[in-house]
Design a protein around this motif. Structure first.
Motif, mmCIF file in Angstrom:
data_model
loop_
_atom_site.group_PDB
_atom_site.id
_atom_site.type_symbol
_atom_site.label_atom_id
_atom_site.label_comp_id
_atom_site.label_asym_id
_atom_site.label_seq_id
_atom_site.Cartn_x
_atom_site.Cartn_y
_atom_site.Cartn_z
ATOM 1 N N VAL A 101 0.835 -1.201 0.000
ATOM 2 C CA VAL A 101 0.000 0.000 0.000
ATOM 3 C C VAL A 101 0.869 1.250 0.000
ATOM 4 O O VAL A 101 0.586 2.209 -0.738
ATOM 5 C CB VAL A 101 -0.980 -0.025 1.199
ATOM 6 C CG1 VAL A 101 -1.715 1.305 1.314
ATOM 7 C CG2 VAL A 101 -1.975 -1.161 1.031
ATOM 8 N N ILE A 102 1.946 1.240 0.784
ATOM 9 C CA ILE A 102 2.838 2.409 0.827
ATOM 10 C C ILE A 102 3.443 2.665 -0.553
ATOM 11 O O ILE A 102 3.421 3.794 -1.070
ATOM 12 C CB ILE A 102 3.941 2.202 1.893
ATOM 13 C CG1 ILE A 102 3.309 2.265 3.290
ATOM 14 C CG2 ILE A 102 5.046 3.258 1.752
ATOM 15 C CD1 ILE A 102 4.236 1.812 4.400
ATOM 16 N N GLU A 131 -8.749 -3.419 0.424
ATOM 17 C CA GLU A 131 -9.460 -2.191 0.075
ATOM 18 C C GLU A 131 -8.546 -0.973 0.055
ATOM 19 O O GLU A 131 -8.707 -0.077 -0.765
ATOM 20 C CB GLU A 131 -10.612 -1.966 1.039
ATOM 21 C CG GLU A 131 -11.769 -2.919 0.803
ATOM 22 C CD GLU A 131 -12.918 -2.649 1.754
ATOM 23 O OE1 GLU A 131 -13.416 -1.522 1.750
ATOM 24 O OE2 GLU A 131 -13.292 -3.565 2.492
ATOM 25 N N GLU A 132 -7.583 -0.960 0.968
ATOM 26 C CA GLU A 132 -6.667 0.190 1.024
ATOM 27 C C GLU A 132 -5.904 0.329 -0.290
ATOM 28 O O GLU A 132 -5.679 1.440 -0.767
ATOM 29 C CB GLU A 132 -5.659 0.035 2.165
ATOM 30 C CG GLU A 132 -6.248 0.150 3.557
ATOM 31 C CD GLU A 132 -6.735 -1.186 4.092
ATOM 32 O OE1 GLU A 132 -6.928 -2.112 3.266
ATOM 33 O OE2 GLU A 132 -6.934 -1.311 5.301
ATOM 34 N N ALA A 184 -6.858 -0.635 -3.293
ATOM 35 C CA ALA A 184 -7.752 -0.103 -4.320
ATOM 36 C C ALA A 184 -7.896 1.400 -4.146
ATOM 37 O O ALA A 184 -7.892 2.165 -5.109
ATOM 38 C CB ALA A 184 -9.108 -0.779 -4.216
ATOM 39 N N GLU A 185 -8.001 1.802 -2.882
ATOM 40 C CA GLU A 185 -8.201 3.223 -2.579
ATOM 41 C C GLU A 185 -7.024 4.067 -3.041
ATOM 42 O O GLU A 185 -7.213 5.092 -3.685
ATOM 43 C CB GLU A 185 -8.389 3.350 -1.068
ATOM 44 C CG GLU A 185 -8.951 4.652 -0.588
ATOM 45 C CD GLU A 185 -9.231 4.625 0.915
ATOM 46 O OE1 GLU A 185 -9.488 5.688 1.459
ATOM 47 O OE2 GLU A 185 -9.150 3.533 1.528
ATOM 48 N N PHE A 227 -9.136 3.852 -7.264
ATOM 49 C CA PHE A 227 -10.211 2.986 -7.722
ATOM 50 C C PHE A 227 -11.349 3.844 -8.252
ATOM 51 O O PHE A 227 -11.819 4.751 -7.580
ATOM 52 C CB PHE A 227 -10.694 2.146 -6.531
ATOM 53 C CG PHE A 227 -11.770 1.175 -6.857
ATOM 54 C CD1 PHE A 227 -11.541 0.163 -7.755
ATOM 55 C CD2 PHE A 227 -13.008 1.268 -6.242
ATOM 56 C CE1 PHE A 227 -12.532 -0.751 -8.052
ATOM 57 C CE2 PHE A 227 -14.003 0.363 -6.537
ATOM 58 C CZ PHE A 227 -13.766 -0.650 -7.438
ATOM 59 N N HIS A 228 -11.768 3.595 -9.450
ATOM 60 C CA HIS A 228 -12.840 4.419 -10.014
ATOM 61 C C HIS A 228 -14.027 3.541 -10.359
ATOM 62 O O HIS A 228 -13.960 2.324 -10.344
ATOM 63 C CB HIS A 228 -12.337 5.172 -11.238
ATOM 64 C CG HIS A 228 -11.801 4.266 -12.294
ATOM 65 N ND1 HIS A 228 -12.605 3.646 -13.202
ATOM 66 C CD2 HIS A 228 -10.535 3.838 -12.548
ATOM 67 C CE1 HIS A 228 -11.860 2.892 -13.988
ATOM 68 N NE2 HIS A 228 -10.613 2.984 -13.610
#
Lengths: 181, 421
Positions: free
Chosen positions: A22-23, A45-46, A48-49, A53-54
């Motif tokens: 994620v980082i 989820e992180e 994708a965020e 994520f669109h």
């Protein structure tokens, strides 16, 4: 379906933990990378965020499918009852719409459900018999087990093999490999 | 990727709730005056009695329906429940006002119910005041539909609702006073009370709507009627609870705990009630339409013929098509302002549906929709009654902290949320 191509698909970095992925993904997105993707053994989820994520067109496909089902069944029933096979049922008019509602509703749900499932498959390119990422042994071994991957794709205008490699190595991944088509 | 938020120290309702209270009192007074003026123009108070039932059912729906949804969320758990719990508790504590409305309805019994007006059905038939079917139905249903039973059943129902209201509300404060070590104990305790309470609610609520609404047409019956109101209550209560939570989220403490995730969930929940509501309403119609029996079909004919067709079509559009189409959209469900508009619309649609249910019960209006000054009482009286109720509800909202603190979901709801597309 993508046309057969040659050359580099992208640079793939393997991470040990989701946090590291994620980082790195966030840093890449912040640095302007847009053609990139994260791969993890379970939904993250992180991730994708942070890569922006669109929304997609599945809801629209579902809505259109549902409306088509509704119209199809309602017209079918109307045609059968009024033109093809008019029956006198308890003296009611042949066009007795209340009786048509339930099957029309069922077809709405059926078509909407099928459109959602197949629309999702069509829009995300599945089923796919070939994906270049599987050329990387690290991906084959770890992507569905316990490793987390970030791929910077060659189609990104920012892409430069050596710069991208240096960028990814800055996050101390297990490995960074070039993936061929 | 932020860190968990912290709950503000002051959990009491923001100052503007007092403003709601004052404003709704003003509206209540204005519409009471309007109702009186309309009755003078109409030279009859007849429609006041009828519209009173609409007002009663709206407030009853909020109060006792709130009790039901409160019990449902205790049984199911979930973060959405934490968000709505205190507003729902405030709704249940308005029961005394609903009780007063009900007493007034009872005093006007003879104006509303044929079975109450004619203790001697045979004589009334001879005098030509009722028809043979009505006389037969009045006699046949006498053991259940008589003034004594109306009062006794009503009192028993109110006693039961009051008991659950009292228990759930007083326990809720004790629960917060106790430390986190007691959480599991309290959850179990609320579970046990609410599980049985939901069943008792369904039965008492069915009895109440049969006496108060269905029996206005003494000849008709429908076994899905109680369920229809039960779902209708879920519809209006959820709309009001969401409206309250979103309005309160302009300020602390709800501002901190309202996340898009739960708002979106609540929007989906509203959608479920919109669907269930039309499902039951249409099922009843389809079954009675298919059977086409003279005992049953008249009820629908009274509500379709003579321009009532316009009202039933609008009812379908207002009640189902509009909220359904709007709630399909993810954007609307995650947009505070728009979701509030949908919730307000749903409350209006519920009142409109009650108008369609109540007015055609009366001879002058059955199968004959026509204008009179009196029919405008259906706006004036329910608005006045509901406004007074809202004032009471707002006052109850200010009387407790808006967040239950002794709850395992509190920590989760304070966590940052993830992507929404």
């Amino acid at each position: 379906m993508a046309l057969p191509r040659e050359g580099i698909y992208g640079l793939l970095a393997e991470f040990e933990t989701p946090t590291e992925l994620v980082i790195a993904a966030k840093a890449a997105h912040d640095a302007g990378w847009r053609r990139l993707d994260c791969y993890s053994p379970y939904p993250l989820e992180e991730a994708a965020e942070v890569i922006g994520f669109h929304r997609n067109r599945v809801p629209l496909v579902t809505l259109i499918g549902g409306l088509m089902g509704l119209c199809a069944m309602f017209s079918l029933e109307t045609w059968i009852s009024t033109l093809a096979y008019p029956l006198n049922i308890a003296g009611r008019p042949t066009y007795s719409w209340p009786a048509f509602i339930v099957p029309a509703y069922e077809w709405t749900i059926l078509f909407a459900g099928l459109s959602a499932a197949f629309g999702m498959l069509a829009l995300n390119g599945l089923p796919s018999l070939y994906h270049p990422l599987f050329n990387a042994p690290s991906f084959r071994n770890g992507a569905t087990v316990d490793k987390f991957f970030l791929c910077l794709e060659a189609t990104d205008p920012k892409f430069d093999a050596s710069e991208a490699k240096a960028f990814l190595e800055g996050f101390h991944p297990n490995s960074v490999v070039e993936v061929e088509y | 990727m932020g860190h968990a938020k912290t709950l503000p120290a002051d959990l009491s309702a923001p100052g503007f709730v007092r403003g709601w209270q004052a404003r709704s009192l003003v509206v209540a007074v204005l519409f009471t005056v309007t109702a009186v003026v309309l009755a003078t123009l109409d030279h009859s108070a007849e429609h006041i009695y009828r519209a009173w039932v609409v007002g009663l059912m709206m407030c009853f729906g909020f109060s006792v329906g709130g009790l039901a949804l409160l019990m449902v969320q205790h049984v199911t758990g979930g973060k959405w429940g934490l968000l709505l719990r205190r507003p729902l508790e405030a709704m249940t504590r308005t029961l005394p006002l609903v009780f007063v409305y009900w007493i007034v309805t009872g005093l006007w019994m003879k104006k509303l119910f044929l079975w109450a007006r004619f203790s001697d059905a045979a004589a009334a038939l001879k005098a030509g005041l009722i028809n043979e079917t009505e006389a037969h139905a009045i006699e046949w249903k006498r053991p259940m539909l008589n003034p004594e039973a109306f009062w006794i059943v009503g009192l028993i129902c109110f006693a039961i609702w009051a008991f659950y209201t009292w228990k759930l509300n007083s326990w809720s404060l004790q629960r917060d006073a106790d430390g986190p070590s007691t959480t599991a104990y309290w959850i179990r305790k609320f579970d046990n009370l609410s599980g049985f309470g939901i069943v008792v609610y369904a039965l008492t609520m069915t009895a109440a709507v049969i006496y108060w609404v269905m029996s206005m047409d003494v000849t008709w019956y429908s076994s899905v009627y109680g369920l229809l109101f039960l779902v209708g209550e879920g519809y209006q209560v959820l709309a009001l609870a969401v409206l309250t939570a979103l309005s309160l989220s302009k300020a602390e403490p709800i501002k901190t705990i309202l996340r898009k995730t739960e708002q979106y969930d609540l929007g989906k929940f509203m959608m479920a009630f919109v669907m269930l509501n039309i499902y039951l309403a249409f099922s009843q119609f389809l079954i009675i339409w298919s059977g086409n029996l003279p005992e049953e079909i008249v009820w629908y004919m009274n509500r379709i013929n003579g321009h009532w067709g316009i009202i039933i079509t609008l009812d379908f559009i207002f009640h189902w098509l509009i909220p359904f189409s709007l709630l399909l959209s993810r954007d609307i469900k995650t947009n505070k302002k728009r979701l509030m508009r949908v919730a307000q619309w749903m409350i209006f649609a519920k009142a409109f549906d009650l108008f369609w249910l109540v007015e055609p019960n009366f001879k002058d209006a059955a199968g004959n929709l026509h204008f009179s000054w009196g029919i405008l009482e259906y706006i004036a009286v329910p608005v006045a009654m509901v406004s007074l109720w809202v004032a009471y509800y707002s006052w109850q909202l200010t009387r407790r902290p808006l967040v239950q603190t002794n709850d395992p979901h509190l920590a989760e709801i304070l966590e940052p949320e993830h992507a929404h597309a």
